[in-house]
Design a protein around this motif. Structure first.
Motif, PDB file in Angstrom:
ATOM      1  N   GLY A  89     -14.205  -7.772  -6.462  1.00 34.68           N
ATOM      2  CA  GLY A  89     -15.235  -8.705  -6.052  1.00 34.68           C
ATOM      3  C   GLY A  89     -14.979  -9.369  -4.720  1.00 34.68           C
ATOM      4  N   GLY A  90     -13.784  -9.202  -4.199  1.00 32.94           N
ATOM      5  CA  GLY A  90     -13.430  -9.819  -2.930  1.00 32.94           C
ATOM      6  C   GLY A  90     -13.888  -9.011  -1.732  1.00 32.94           C
ATOM      7  N   ASP A 107     -12.143   1.102  -7.422  1.00 28.14           N
ATOM      8  CA  ASP A 107     -12.371   2.456  -6.906  1.00 28.14           C
ATOM      9  C   ASP A 107     -12.384   2.512  -5.378  1.00 28.14           C
ATOM     10  OD1 ASP A 107     -14.666   3.365  -9.579  1.00 28.14           O
ATOM     11  OD2 ASP A 107     -12.478   3.513  -9.438  1.00 28.14           O
ATOM     12  N   ASP A 108     -12.398   1.364  -4.725  1.00 29.70           N
ATOM     13  CA  ASP A 108     -12.328   1.329  -3.261  1.00 29.70           C
ATOM     14  C   ASP A 108     -10.887   1.378  -2.762  1.00 29.70           C
ATOM     15  OD1 ASP A 108     -14.975  -1.037  -3.468  1.00 29.70           O
ATOM     16  OD2 ASP A 108     -15.155   1.054  -2.819  1.00 29.70           O
ATOM     17  N   THR A 109      -9.931   1.336  -3.669  1.00 26.57           N
ATOM     18  CA  THR A 109      -8.530   1.429  -3.290  1.00 26.57           C
ATOM     19  C   THR A 109      -8.254   2.774  -2.627  1.00 26.57           C
ATOM     20  OG1 THR A 109      -7.788  -0.064  -5.046  1.00 26.57           O
ATOM     21  CG2 THR A 109      -6.165   1.496  -4.162  1.00 26.57           C
ATOM     22  N   THR A 111      -4.772   2.419   7.225  1.00 20.62           N
ATOM     23  CA  THR A 111      -4.398   1.110   6.718  1.00 20.62           C
ATOM     24  C   THR A 111      -4.725   1.062   5.223  1.00 20.62           C
ATOM     25  OG1 THR A 111      -4.624  -1.287   7.039  1.00 20.62           O
ATOM     26  CG2 THR A 111      -6.625   0.025   7.315  1.00 20.62           C
ATOM     27  N   GLN A 112      -3.802   0.540   4.454  1.00 23.53           N
ATOM     28  CA  GLN A 112      -3.943   0.540   2.994  1.00 23.53           C
ATOM     29  C   GLN A 112      -4.849  -0.594   2.543  1.00 23.53           C
ATOM     30  OE1 GLN A 112      -2.464   2.695   0.528  1.00 23.53           O
ATOM     31  NE2 GLN A 112      -3.919   1.597  -0.796  1.00 23.53           N
ATOM     32  N   VAL A 113      -5.796  -0.253   1.698  1.00 21.26           N
ATOM     33  CA  VAL A 113      -6.635  -1.244   1.020  1.00 21.26           C
ATOM     34  C   VAL A 113      -6.399  -1.087  -0.476  1.00 21.26           C
ATOM     35  CG1 VAL A 113      -8.998  -1.919   0.464  1.00 21.26           C
ATOM     36  CG2 VAL A 113      -8.383  -1.331   2.820  1.00 21.26           C
ATOM     37  N   THR A 114      -5.975  -2.162  -1.112  1.00 18.21           N
ATOM     38  CA  THR A 114      -5.713  -2.136  -2.542  1.00 18.21           C
ATOM     39  C   THR A 114      -6.560  -3.209  -3.216  1.00 18.21           C
ATOM     40  OG1 THR A 114      -3.439  -1.395  -2.189  1.00 18.21           O
ATOM     41  CG2 THR A 114      -3.970  -2.320  -4.354  1.00 18.21           C
ATOM     42  N   VAL A 115      -7.360  -2.788  -4.178  1.00 21.16           N
ATOM     43  CA  VAL A 115      -8.199  -3.708  -4.933  1.00 21.16           C
ATOM     44  C   VAL A 115      -7.651  -3.765  -6.358  1.00 21.16           C
ATOM     45  CG1 VAL A 115     -10.523  -4.318  -5.646  1.00 21.16           C
ATOM     46  CG2 VAL A 115     -10.162  -3.020  -3.524  1.00 21.16           C
ATOM     47  N   SER A 116      -7.129  -4.916  -6.708  1.00 25.84           N
ATOM     48  CA  SER A 116      -6.468  -5.040  -7.997  1.00 25.84           C
ATOM     49  C   SER A 116      -6.444  -6.491  -8.436  1.00 25.84           C
ATOM     50  CB  SER A 116      -5.034  -4.506  -7.913  1.00 25.84           C
ATOM     51  OG  SER A 116      -4.347  -4.727  -9.127  1.00 25.84           O
ATOM     52  N   SER A 117      -6.528  -6.696  -9.729  1.00 22.89           N
ATOM     53  CA  SER A 117      -6.412  -8.052 -10.268  1.00 22.89           C
ATOM     54  C   SER A 117      -4.969  -8.344 -10.650  1.00 22.89           C
ATOM     55  CB  SER A 117      -7.337  -8.218 -11.481  1.00 22.89           C
ATOM     56  OG  SER A 117      -7.045  -7.237 -12.458  1.00 22.89           O
TER      57      SER A 117
END
Length: 125
Positions: free
Chosen positions: A15-16, A88-90, A119-125
């Motif tokens: 959500g960020g 899923d955007d990770t 560049t790494q993008v990690t989406v995680s809670s």
């Protein structure tokens, strides 16, 4: 010597938002398309979005509405604003440049003439 240098990746909760930037330098004369690809672990590389020298924009259909690409011509910088991020955007996000939009619009999987280092993008809670 062409250089594409990305910045702005990191860890964000679902959500960020994140904003990626890419500074492109050293191009030979010509008009270049700038854009982004991404590659998630175990998945194929896929195009995200691109913007032409004339500000024509394309988005991967599934991402339209959440991602916004923009370009600052005086500095040849391309930015990707990513909102409402999902796990899923990770992926590793790569800045890319080419003289054509075909790497994005035909198959959405490249190849392109020039790549950034990612560049790494990690989406995680």
């Amino acid at each position: 010597q062409v250089q594409l240098v990305e910045s702005g990746g990191g860890l964000v909760q679902p959500g960020g938002s994140l904003r990626l930037s890419c500074d492109a330098t050293g191009f030979p004369p010509g008009r270049y398309v700038l854009g982004w690809f991404r590659q998630a672990p175990g998945k194929e590389r896929e195009g995200v979005s691109c913007i032409s020298a004339d500000s024509v924009v394309y988005y991967r259909e599934a991402l339209q509405g959440r991602f916004t690409i923009s370009r600052e011509y005086g500095k040849n910088t391309v930015t990707l604003q990513m909102n409402n991020l999902d796990v899923d955007d990770t992926a590793i996000y790569y800045c890319a440049a080419d003289t054509s939009m075909a790497p994005w619009t035909v198959g959405w999987n490249g190849p392109v003439a020039y790549w950034g280092q990612g560049t790494q993008v990690t989406v995680s809670s």
